[in-house]
Design a protein around this motif. Structure first.
Motif, PDB file in Angstrom:
ATOM      1  N   LEU A  37      -6.679  -3.258  -3.776  1.00 57.58           N
ATOM      2  CA  LEU A  37      -7.245  -2.293  -2.849  1.00 57.58           C
ATOM      3  C   LEU A  37      -6.323  -1.121  -2.592  1.00 57.58           C
ATOM      4  O   LEU A  37      -6.786   0.004  -2.378  1.00 57.58           O
ATOM      5  N   LEU A  38      -5.063  -1.334  -2.612  1.00 55.81           N
ATOM      6  CA  LEU A  38      -4.124  -0.293  -2.244  1.00 55.81           C
ATOM      7  C   LEU A  38      -3.541   0.447  -3.435  1.00 55.81           C
ATOM      8  O   LEU A  38      -2.854   1.453  -3.257  1.00 55.81           O
ATOM      9  N   ARG A  39      -3.837   0.057  -4.667  1.00 56.02           N
ATOM     10  CA  ARG A  39      -3.250   0.715  -5.819  1.00 56.02           C
ATOM     11  C   ARG A  39      -3.935   2.056  -6.076  1.00 56.02           C
ATOM     12  O   ARG A  39      -5.065   2.265  -5.705  1.00 56.02           O
ATOM     13  N   GLU A  40      -3.311   3.014  -6.714  1.00 54.68           N
ATOM     14  CA  GLU A  40      -3.834   4.348  -7.037  1.00 54.68           C
ATOM     15  C   GLU A  40      -4.393   4.365  -8.447  1.00 54.68           C
ATOM     16  O   GLU A  40      -3.852   3.725  -9.341  1.00 54.68           O
ATOM     17  N   SER A  51      -4.860  -7.423  -1.893  1.00 58.86           N
ATOM     18  CA  SER A  51      -4.286  -6.242  -1.243  1.00 58.86           C
ATOM     19  C   SER A  51      -3.738  -5.272  -2.270  1.00 58.86           C
ATOM     20  O   SER A  51      -3.838  -4.050  -2.112  1.00 58.86           O
ATOM     21  N   TRP A  52      -3.182  -5.803  -3.340  1.00 59.27           N
ATOM     22  CA  TRP A  52      -2.644  -4.908  -4.388  1.00 59.27           C
ATOM     23  C   TRP A  52      -3.729  -4.105  -5.072  1.00 59.27           C
ATOM     24  O   TRP A  52      -3.579  -2.918  -5.316  1.00 59.27           O
TER      25      TRP A  52
END
Length: 270
Positions: free
Chosen positions: A22-25, A19-20
């Motif tokens: 996939l959701l990081r910028e 999840s980290w």
């Protein structure tokens, strides 16, 4: 129980890491610094080096005059092996070059047109009578066209035509024939008493052929076998016609049996 707890803990850790990610910028890259002043920017073109326009020659300042310096041969791009191939082909000896193809039939010069030969008309003869001229016409056949028979009268005018019956075996037989002639209503007759035509019956003598032929037709209509005999300077018959194309005059004369030939205007046959 401890094993199950470890499996659950590891699964939760994996889910958290996924999840980290996939959701990081994404971190922003810093913009490249602008080029220094006076330096050309290098750009890539789809055509490669061949599409880059040649750079203008450098300018040299000499005593306030700007002069363009041409590129020396040493600065030119070296020739590649592909560029040198045509030069080696040009330097090949002439004997190694292929010979030019031979000229085709279409390139041959066109022969000049031959003009058609004008028609030739002739007169063949002379023949003693119409029967001989008609026989000569049959012998000539297809060598002559537009044929006609022409009688040339005697020049002196002394020709005589006689209508006669064949000679009888004796004088008595000739007299019997005369009785039959009188019974048929014919007149103007006499019996020849001597010579080669002794005991022959003459039925008239004429200066022109037309009168003699009319007399002979009347005698034959009465049932007698009369004949026409020319005496003196008799006329002549000629066979006139147009020669077939390519036929020699000597061949037509020989086939018809004529002794002479004369040139004739074709307009006279029309």
């Amino acid at each position: 129980m401890l094993t199950r707890a470890l499996i659950v803990v590891l699964a939760m850790l994996n889910l958290g890491v996924a999840s980290w990610w996939l959701l990081r910028e994404e971190p922003q890259r810093p913009a490249p610094p602008p080029p220094p002043a006076g330096v050309a920017e290098l750009r890539w073109l789809p055509g490669g080096a061949a599409a880059v326009p040649p750079a203008p020659p450098p300018m040299v300042h000499a005593q306030g005059v700007e002069t363009a310096v041409a590129a020396t041969p040493s600065s030119a791009t070296p020739a590649t092996p592909e560029d040198a191939t045509p030069q080696r082909a040009e330097a090949a000896p002439a004997a190694a070059r292929p010979a030019p193809p031979p000229a085709t039939a279409a390139e041959a010069p066109t022969p000049p047109l031959v003009a058609a030969e004008p028609p030739r008309c002739v007169a063949l003869g002379p023949f003693a009578d119409r029967v001989a001229a008609t026989t000569a016409q049959g012998k000539a056949g297809s060598l002559l066209s537009q044929v006609r028979l022409r009688e040339q009268p005697a020049i002196s005018g002394s020709t005589r035509y006689r209508v006669m019956l064949p000679a009888a075996p004796s004088r008595e037989d000739a007299q019997a024939i005369v009785k039959r002639i009188v019974a048929a209503g014919l007149s103007d007759y006499y019996i020849i008493s001597q010579g080669e035509e002794a005991n022959a019956v003459a039925l008239g003598q004429y200066r022109n052929r037309e009168g003699a032929e009319r007399r002979m037709a009347a005698v034959q209509a009465a049932g007698f076998q009369a004949r026409l005999i020319a005496s003196g300077d008799a006329g002549q018959w000629w066979l006139e016609g147009q020669l077939a194309a390519g036929t020699p005059l000597a061949q037509a004369q020989q086939r018809s049996g004529a002794a002479q030939n004369r040139s004739l205007e074709c307009a006279r046959l029309r």
